[in-house]
Design an enzyme around this catalytic site. Structure first.
Site, PDB file in Angstrom:
ATOM      1  N   CYS A   2     -37.959 -31.074 -61.127  1.00  0.00           N
ATOM      2  CA  CYS A   2     -39.180 -30.815 -61.352  1.00  0.00           C
ATOM      3  C   CYS A   2     -40.141 -31.832 -60.137  1.00  0.00           C
ATOM      4  O   CYS A   2     -39.886 -32.541 -59.848  1.00  0.00           O
ATOM      5  CB  CYS A   2     -38.867 -31.657 -62.304  1.00  0.00           C
ATOM      6  N   ARG A  27     -39.300 -27.703 -56.596  1.00  0.00           N
ATOM      7  CA  ARG A  27     -37.872 -28.863 -56.941  1.00  0.00           C
ATOM      8  C   ARG A  27     -38.260 -28.435 -58.218  1.00  0.00           C
ATOM      9  O   ARG A  27     -36.892 -28.816 -59.022  1.00  0.00           O
ATOM     10  CB  ARG A  27     -39.263 -30.210 -57.533  1.00  0.00           C
ATOM     11  N   TRP A  77     -37.580 -27.945 -63.929  1.00  0.00           N
ATOM     12  CA  TRP A  77     -35.865 -27.475 -63.918  1.00  0.00           C
ATOM     13  C   TRP A  77     -35.186 -27.804 -64.613  1.00  0.00           C
ATOM     14  O   TRP A  77     -35.268 -29.234 -65.000  1.00  0.00           O
ATOM     15  CB  TRP A  77     -35.740 -28.363 -62.700  1.00  0.00           C
ATOM     16  N   ASN A 103     -39.999 -36.495 -64.262  1.00  0.00           N
ATOM     17  CA  ASN A 103     -39.116 -35.216 -63.173  1.00  0.00           C
ATOM     18  C   ASN A 103     -37.984 -36.519 -64.041  1.00  0.00           C
ATOM     19  O   ASN A 103     -37.903 -38.325 -63.568  1.00  0.00           O
ATOM     20  CB  ASN A 103     -38.949 -36.005 -62.569  1.00  0.00           C
ATOM     21  N   GLY A 104     -36.965 -36.670 -64.937  1.00  0.00           N
ATOM     22  CA  GLY A 104     -35.588 -37.723 -65.141  1.00  0.00           C
ATOM     23  C   GLY A 104     -34.926 -37.109 -66.191  1.00  0.00           C
ATOM     24  O   GLY A 104     -35.156 -35.799 -67.087  1.00  0.00           O
ATOM     25  N   GLU A 485     -20.367 -23.931 -44.855  1.00  0.00           N
ATOM     26  CA  GLU A 485     -22.337 -23.740 -44.322  1.00  0.00           C
ATOM     27  C   GLU A 485     -22.274 -22.462 -44.874  1.00  0.00           C
ATOM     28  O   GLU A 485     -23.770 -22.097 -45.881  1.00  0.00           O
ATOM     29  CB  GLU A 485     -23.108 -24.220 -43.697  1.00  0.00           C
ATOM     30  N   LYS A 489     -24.734 -20.177 -47.780  1.00  0.00           N
ATOM     31  CA  LYS A 489     -25.904 -20.100 -47.086  1.00  0.00           C
ATOM     32  C   LYS A 489     -25.887 -18.858 -48.364  1.00  0.00           C
ATOM     33  O   LYS A 489     -26.644 -18.410 -49.404  1.00  0.00           O
ATOM     34  CB  LYS A 489     -26.214 -20.084 -45.766  1.00  0.00           C
ATOM     35  N   GLU A 492     -26.328 -18.816 -52.446  1.00  0.00           N
ATOM     36  CA  GLU A 492     -27.350 -19.659 -52.829  1.00  0.00           C
ATOM     37  C   GLU A 492     -28.382 -18.664 -52.966  1.00  0.00           C
ATOM     38  O   GLU A 492     -29.265 -18.882 -54.075  1.00  0.00           O
ATOM     39  CB  GLU A 492     -27.737 -20.665 -52.329  1.00  0.00           C
ATOM     40  N   HIS A 508      -1.767 -19.880 -46.569  1.00  0.00           N
ATOM     41  CA  HIS A 508      -1.730 -20.119 -48.010  1.00  0.00           C
ATOM     42  C   HIS A 508      -1.906 -20.036 -49.058  1.00  0.00           C
ATOM     43  O   HIS A 508      -2.024 -20.474 -50.175  1.00  0.00           O
ATOM     44  CB  HIS A 508      -1.960 -21.655 -47.647  1.00  0.00           C
ATOM     45  N   LYS A 607     -34.473 -27.528 -55.109  1.00  0.00           N
ATOM     46  CA  LYS A 607     -34.627 -28.489 -54.248  1.00  0.00           C
ATOM     47  C   LYS A 607     -34.435 -29.686 -53.539  1.00  0.00           C
ATOM     48  O   LYS A 607     -33.139 -30.006 -52.623  1.00  0.00           O
ATOM     49  CB  LYS A 607     -35.738 -28.827 -52.719  1.00  0.00           C
TER      50      LYS A 607
HETATM   51  C1  F6R Z   1     -27.997 -26.026 -49.875  1.00  0.00           C
HETATM   52  C2  F6R Z   1     -28.852 -27.248 -50.071  1.00  0.00           C
HETATM   53  C3  F6R Z   1     -27.962 -28.338 -51.079  1.00  0.00           C
HETATM   54  C4  F6R Z   1     -28.786 -29.500 -50.036  1.00  0.00           C
HETATM   55  C5  F6R Z   1     -28.139 -30.367 -51.390  1.00  0.00           C
HETATM   56  C6  F6R Z   1     -27.969 -31.832 -50.717  1.00  0.00           C
HETATM   57  O1  F6R Z   1     -28.758 -25.216 -48.352  1.00  0.00           O
HETATM   58  O2  F6R Z   1     -29.676 -27.412 -49.410  1.00  0.00           O
HETATM   59  O3  F6R Z   1     -27.065 -28.037 -50.935  1.00  0.00           O
HETATM   60  O4  F6R Z   1     -28.169 -29.733 -48.929  1.00  0.00           O
HETATM   61  O5  F6R Z   1     -28.612 -30.897 -52.537  1.00  0.00           O
HETATM   62  O6  F6R Z   1     -29.965 -32.375 -50.521  1.00  0.00           O
HETATM   63  P1  F6R Z   1     -30.548 -33.271 -50.168  1.00  0.00           P
HETATM   64  O7  F6R Z   1     -30.041 -32.885 -48.210  1.00  0.00           O
HETATM   65  O8  F6R Z   1     -31.740 -33.365 -50.105  1.00  0.00           O
HETATM   66  O9  F6R Z   1     -29.349 -35.142 -50.850  1.00  0.00           O
END
Ligand code: F6R
Length: 612
Positions: A2, A27, A77, A103-104, A485, A489, A492, A508, A607
């Protein structure tokens, strides 16, 4: 998660709030809303809310908008209550005297709600936030500051609130526990927001609010007090060096694509800042901290998501070049595992936002256990950056795309340089090895630009395979995290299933997946485990799997076995993840575009994850 914002001043509040929310939308984007007041008269709130993205709210706010000078805004969110107009913030108290954005999570909201219901309150939404608004209004007898203090004393959980009252239209209040709030300071106007990107169009002068602080903003004053005892606090105003252009798309269709293309510059700037006279410098570490870090007996690296993958790469680097036993943990596991940490151990937190709830909790746990904590953070002044014993900033600039790209790269290169620094301090790296490392690292920005030139080929590959629903990513050693990774990517932003695996583990279990339909992305740059990786690729080839490889230029063996290859220039193994991940970012991007996905705001994600 949020995003919240507040404004008080002489401008028209509605456009200020909307512009701020545009910068905070990363956010959360389940709903958006604003509540505004005219500061000179006591009147009812002007409220607008809409389910869905901010664009839905904006399309409502087109004509005959009232001129207001005070307001609060929210982009959601969802945690408590589904995404809907009814659950959208701002929320009002029982009599509509208080409006609040949050937010929270108020963890004891259910018991507070029952109590208020018994006192005759009626609730319209399913949110914990509405309970907070009612509780503040319950305690409100003409002094909003006192009402907030009394209400917050009753709440458990973590929050950032911005609150206004129609009875005191020339005051705006905000307070926080755990979740971030930054105050923007300017002449005859003040702002408060979840992060600085929302303030950048108006001011670079900021004050970071700490936990359990309450700020009162008026047009010309900022007054900060302790939530608990009401004592006045003096705080310094800091100047931020991000600029507003960095938070724009700059001609690219999406932030993610722009941020992928920014990576050579991010690398070059990091190197320029850190490598001085063939040595490595960290402006935020003094020599005492550096010595303590270098003398550590054990390193724990703790992070989430993409930052966790950077932590996994970091573990290989620490063990190879610093020769310190290193463990890497997901923050949400670490914080509840009662980890055995001794004095003299270091805990390294890697985080882009510096606000991730689990990483912050892990930091606090580590500090309590007596470890020396080092945060590797992108957002300057964020909570984790402020609370850790030492901080190194990654300086990738604002990352807006929800899928992390340039921040990951900045984490990798920063950790590599930090490891080299510690290796030198511990005398595990000789001057001649240092020379080789620096020569190789300095080539990376140019080499990365070369990798990016394959974008048209990667787009063509995406066109061939974008309808597939299952992807397997395999790697070994330094590039096992790259496989994870690459898969993250893809899933997501495309919503396809993608699985990252250690290639040696294939026999395995996952080998059962391989048939002529299965696409397997193989990370096979030159490395200590190159030949083992080739054997894995042979095994997939023998079972007619579709192989896309990432390999070192001119590798005929990989070329012969693969349907497609994306090339990286020759580099040292520890730096290879910096190059190999980039084709995977682009591949995920184009597969998502071809599936008409919302790349910058994928479903269900936000984010910064500021809830558990
Ligand atoms: C994926 C992504 C998330 C963040 C994770 C940690 O693309 O962005 O997996 O890496 O939420 O976020 P931070 O780095 O802000 O602690």
């Amino acid at each position: 998660m949020c995003g919240i914002i507040g404004y008080i001043g002489r401008r028209d509040a509605i456009p200020v709030l909307i512009k701020g929310l545009e910068h905070l939308e990363y956010r959360g984007y389940d709903s958006a809303g604003i509540a505004c007041l005219n500061s000179s008269t006591s009147s009812n709130f002007f409220i607008a809310k809409e389910k869905g993205k901010l664009s839905e709210l904006k399309s409502q706010l087109t004509k005959n908008l009232p001129h207001m000078h005070v307001g609060i805004g929210h982009t959601r969110w969802a945690t408590h209550g589904e995404p809907s107009k009814l659950n959208a913030h701002p929320h009002l108290g029982e009599k509509g005297r208080i409006a609040l954005v949050h937010n929270g999570i108020v963890e004891n909201y259910a018991e507070l709600k029952d109590e208020l219901k018994r006192k005759g309150h009626h609730f319209k939404s399913k949110t914990d936030t509405e309970v907070a608004a009612h509780l503040i209004e319950y305690y409100y007898h003409g002094d909003l500051r006192e009402a907030i203090r009394k209400a917050v004393r009753r709440m458990r959980g973590f929050f950032a609130f911005v609150v206004i009252s129609r009875d005191e239209p020339n005051r705006l209040f905000a307070c926080k526990r755990s979740n971030p709030l930054v105050i923007g300071v300017s002449a005859h106007e003040h702002f408060v927001a979840s992060d600085i990107s929302a303030l950048l169009p108006y001011t670079k002068k900021v004050i970071y609010l700490e936990d359990d602080e309450l700020v009162e903003l008026q047009e010309n004053t900022v007054t900060i007090t302790q939530l608990g005892n009401g004592r006045r606090i003096q705080k310094k105003v800091s100047e931020v060096n991000w600029n507003v252009d960095q938070a724009q798309k700059g001609g690219f269709k999406h932030f993610m694509l722009k941020e992928i293309h920014e990576q050579p510059r991010v690398l070059a700037e990091t190197l320029k800042k850190r490598i001085v006279d063939h040595d490595i410098e960290f402006d935020t570490l003094d020599s005492k901290i550096e010595r303590s870090l270098a003398n550590a007996k054990k390193v724990f690296i703790v992070s989430c998501g993409t930052a966790y993958h950077a932590g996994m790469v970091a573990r290989y680097m620490f063990e190879e070049y610093v020769r310190i036993p290193t463990e890497v943990h997901v923050s949400s596991e670490f914080r509840y595992a009662d980890p055995i940490i001794d004095k003299g151990d270091i805990v390294v937190l890697i985080t882009q936002s510096g606000e991730t709830a689990d990483t912050l909790a892990a930091l606090r746990e580590a500090k309590q256990k007596g470890a020396l904590t080092l945060a590797i953070v992108n957002v300057v002044g964020s909570t984790i950056a402020r609370e850790a014993d030492a901080v190194i900033y990654t300086h990738a600039g604002p990352e807006i795309g929800v899928a992390s790209t340039k921040a990951y790269l900045a984490q990798l290169v920063t950790v590599a340089l930090f490891v080299i620094k510690l290796g030198l301090l511990r005398k595990k790296i000789s001057r001649s090895v240092l020379s080789k490392l620096i020569d190789a690292v300095e080539k990376l920005p140019y080499q990365l630009s070369e990798v990016l030139k394959q974008e048209p080929d990667i787009r063509r590959a995406a066109r061939k395979f974008f309808r597939k629903k299952n992807f397997l990513y395999l790697g070994r050693g330094y590039n096992f995290p790259t496989a994870l990774e690459g898969a993250l990517k893809l899933k997501e932003i495309t919503y396809a299933h993608a699985h990252g695996y250690a290639a040696g583990e294939m026999k395995h279990g996952p080998i059962a997946l391989i048939d002529s339909e299965q696409l397997v992305v193989c990370l096979a740059p030159h490395s200590k485990t190159y030949e083992k990786m080739i054997s894995n690729i042979e095994e997939i080839h023998a079972r007619r799997g579709i192989i896309i490889s990432i390999a070192t230029s001119k590798d005929q063996t990989v070329s012969r076995l693969s349907r497609l290859v994306f090339w990286i220039p020759k580099t040292l193994e520890l730096f290879s993840p910096i190059l190999t991940v980039v084709p995977l970012q682009l591949f995920a991007y184009y597969v998502a575009i071809l599936n008409s996905r919302d790349v910058d705001q994928p479903r269900n994600l936000a984010k910064s994850v500021t809830v558990e």
